[in-house]
Motif scaffolding. Structure first.
Motif, short mmCIF file in Angstrom:
data_model
loop_
_atom_site.label_atom_id
_atom_site.label_comp_id
_atom_site.label_asym_id
_atom_site.label_seq_id
_atom_site.Cartn_x
_atom_site.Cartn_y
_atom_site.Cartn_z
N ASP A 119 53.24 -16.83 30.90
CA ASP A 119 53.52 -17.53 29.64
C ASP A 119 52.81 -18.87 29.67
O ASP A 119 52.92 -19.60 30.66
CB ASP A 119 55.02 -17.80 29.49
CG ASP A 119 55.85 -16.54 29.34
OD1 ASP A 119 55.29 -15.50 28.99
OD2 ASP A 119 57.07 -16.61 29.57
N MET A 120 52.07 -19.19 28.61
CA MET A 120 51.42 -20.50 28.56
C MET A 120 50.91 -20.79 27.15
O MET A 120 50.66 -19.87 26.37
CB MET A 120 50.29 -20.62 29.57
CG MET A 120 49.10 -19.72 29.36
SD MET A 120 47.77 -20.00 30.55
CE MET A 120 48.52 -19.63 32.10
N PRO A 121 50.76 -22.07 26.82
CA PRO A 121 50.20 -22.43 25.52
C PRO A 121 48.71 -22.10 25.47
O PRO A 121 48.02 -22.11 26.49
CB PRO A 121 50.44 -23.94 25.42
CG PRO A 121 50.62 -24.40 26.82
CD PRO A 121 51.12 -23.24 27.62
N SER A 122 48.25 -21.81 24.27
CA SER A 122 46.82 -21.54 24.09
C SER A 122 46.38 -22.05 22.73
O SER A 122 47.19 -22.23 21.83
CB SER A 122 46.53 -20.04 24.20
OG SER A 122 47.08 -19.35 23.09
N SER A 123 45.10 -22.27 22.61
CA SER A 123 44.52 -22.59 21.31
C SER A 123 43.20 -21.84 21.21
O SER A 123 42.52 -21.63 22.22
CB SER A 123 44.31 -24.10 21.13
OG SER A 123 43.39 -24.59 22.07
N SER A 124 42.89 -21.42 20.00
CA SER A 124 41.66 -20.67 19.77
C SER A 124 40.94 -21.23 18.56
O SER A 124 41.58 -21.68 17.60
CB SER A 124 41.96 -19.20 19.51
OG SER A 124 42.47 -18.59 20.66
N ARG A 125 39.63 -21.19 18.62
CA ARG A 125 38.79 -21.57 17.48
C ARG A 125 37.81 -20.43 17.26
O ARG A 125 37.11 -20.00 18.17
CB ARG A 125 38.06 -22.87 17.76
CG ARG A 125 37.25 -23.39 16.58
CD ARG A 125 36.70 -24.78 16.86
NE ARG A 125 35.89 -24.85 18.06
CZ ARG A 125 34.57 -24.67 18.07
NH1 ARG A 125 33.92 -24.42 16.96
NH2 ARG A 125 33.90 -24.75 19.20
N ILE A 126 37.80 -19.92 16.03
CA ILE A 126 36.92 -18.80 15.69
C ILE A 126 35.50 -19.33 15.56
O ILE A 126 35.24 -20.27 14.80
CB ILE A 126 37.37 -18.12 14.38
CG1 ILE A 126 38.85 -17.75 14.43
CG2 ILE A 126 36.50 -16.91 14.08
CD1 ILE A 126 39.27 -16.93 15.61
N LEU A 127 34.57 -18.70 16.28
CA LEU A 127 33.17 -19.13 16.25
C LEU A 127 32.33 -18.28 15.29
O LEU A 127 31.43 -18.80 14.64
CB LEU A 127 32.57 -19.06 17.65
CG LEU A 127 33.26 -19.93 18.70
CD1 LEU A 127 32.65 -19.68 20.07
CD2 LEU A 127 33.20 -21.40 18.32
N ALA A 128 32.60 -16.98 15.24
CA ALA A 128 31.83 -16.09 14.37
C ALA A 128 32.79 -15.15 13.65
O ALA A 128 33.44 -14.32 14.28
CB ALA A 128 30.81 -15.29 15.18
N ALA A 129 32.87 -15.32 12.34
CA ALA A 129 33.69 -14.44 11.50
C ALA A 129 33.33 -14.70 10.04
O ALA A 129 33.00 -15.82 9.66
CB ALA A 129 35.17 -14.70 11.71
N SER A 130 33.40 -13.65 9.24
CA SER A 130 33.19 -13.75 7.80
C SER A 130 33.97 -12.61 7.16
O SER A 130 34.37 -11.67 7.85
CB SER A 130 31.70 -13.64 7.46
OG SER A 130 31.25 -12.32 7.72
#
Length: 192
Positions: free
Chosen positions: A113-124
């Motif tokens: 269990d842990m915090p995470s963050s994501s940033r989308i780099l390629a999507a449309s």
């Protein structure tokens, strides 16, 4: 001029090595074709089950899907242990202080269990980021990690995070899972 026994052995050995290299190349090409086919079919199934952006629960417990249509989209979460297949797109994920850049088809395994963050780099909207993920108990993940990894590690920090390439066998298994999720009458029977 006749060849000596040693020269003939050397020629035979070189021919044998050339044959082995050709077979290895053919096997690698076949594996790449299997992976590409399974990934394309998985994308089709996921798009059919996720007509718009969002996070979706599958009809099978502890399995989910996510679709993101916009590059630059960020989210912060607290995740349970999971295995997440990135089927299309790319993203940067920060988990436990480790930054991972993931591109399809790659697999992320988080064992704690842990915090995470994501940033989308390629999507449309035409080519959205697609993920299929499932939660597992930590003991089961530790047992499965050697089989999932297959020596294709991208990152392993010792912090319970592993990013790896997906092999054709795993992609085909995920394709079968998505196929079952698509058929309402099979979900309950196979989930039990």
């Amino acid at each position: 001029m006749p060849y000596s026994g040693s020269a003939l052995k050397d020629m035979a050995f070189r021919d044998f090595l050339a044959y082995i290299r050709a077979m290895e190349a053919e096997l690698a090409a076949h594996k790449a074709e299997r992976l590409a086919f399974a990934q394309a079919r998985l994308r089709e199934l996921l798009l059919a089950q996720m007509p718009q952006a969002g996070v979706f629960s599958a009809k099978v417990p502890d399995i989910g899907m996510a679709r993101r249509d916009t590059a630059g989209f960020s989210e912060h979460r607290f995740d349970r242990p999971l295995v997440s297949l990135l089927a299309q797109g790319s993203k940067e994920t920060t988990i436990g202080g480790e930054i991972l850049r993931l591109e399809a088809p790659q697999l992320l395994t988080v064992c704690v269990d842990m915090p995470s963050s994501s940033r989308i780099l390629a999507a449309s909207p035409q080519e959205p980021l697609l993920t299929l993920y499932f939660y597992l108990n930590p003991a089961l993940i530790r047992e499965l990690l050697p089989a999932l990894d297959g020596g294709n590690r991208l990152s392993q920090s010792g912090s319970g995070i592993l990013a790896s390439q997906v092999d054709p066998d795993f992609m085909e298994a995920m394709l079968r899972l998505a196929s079952i999720m698509e058929k309402e009458d099979h979900v309950q029977l196979r989930a039990e």
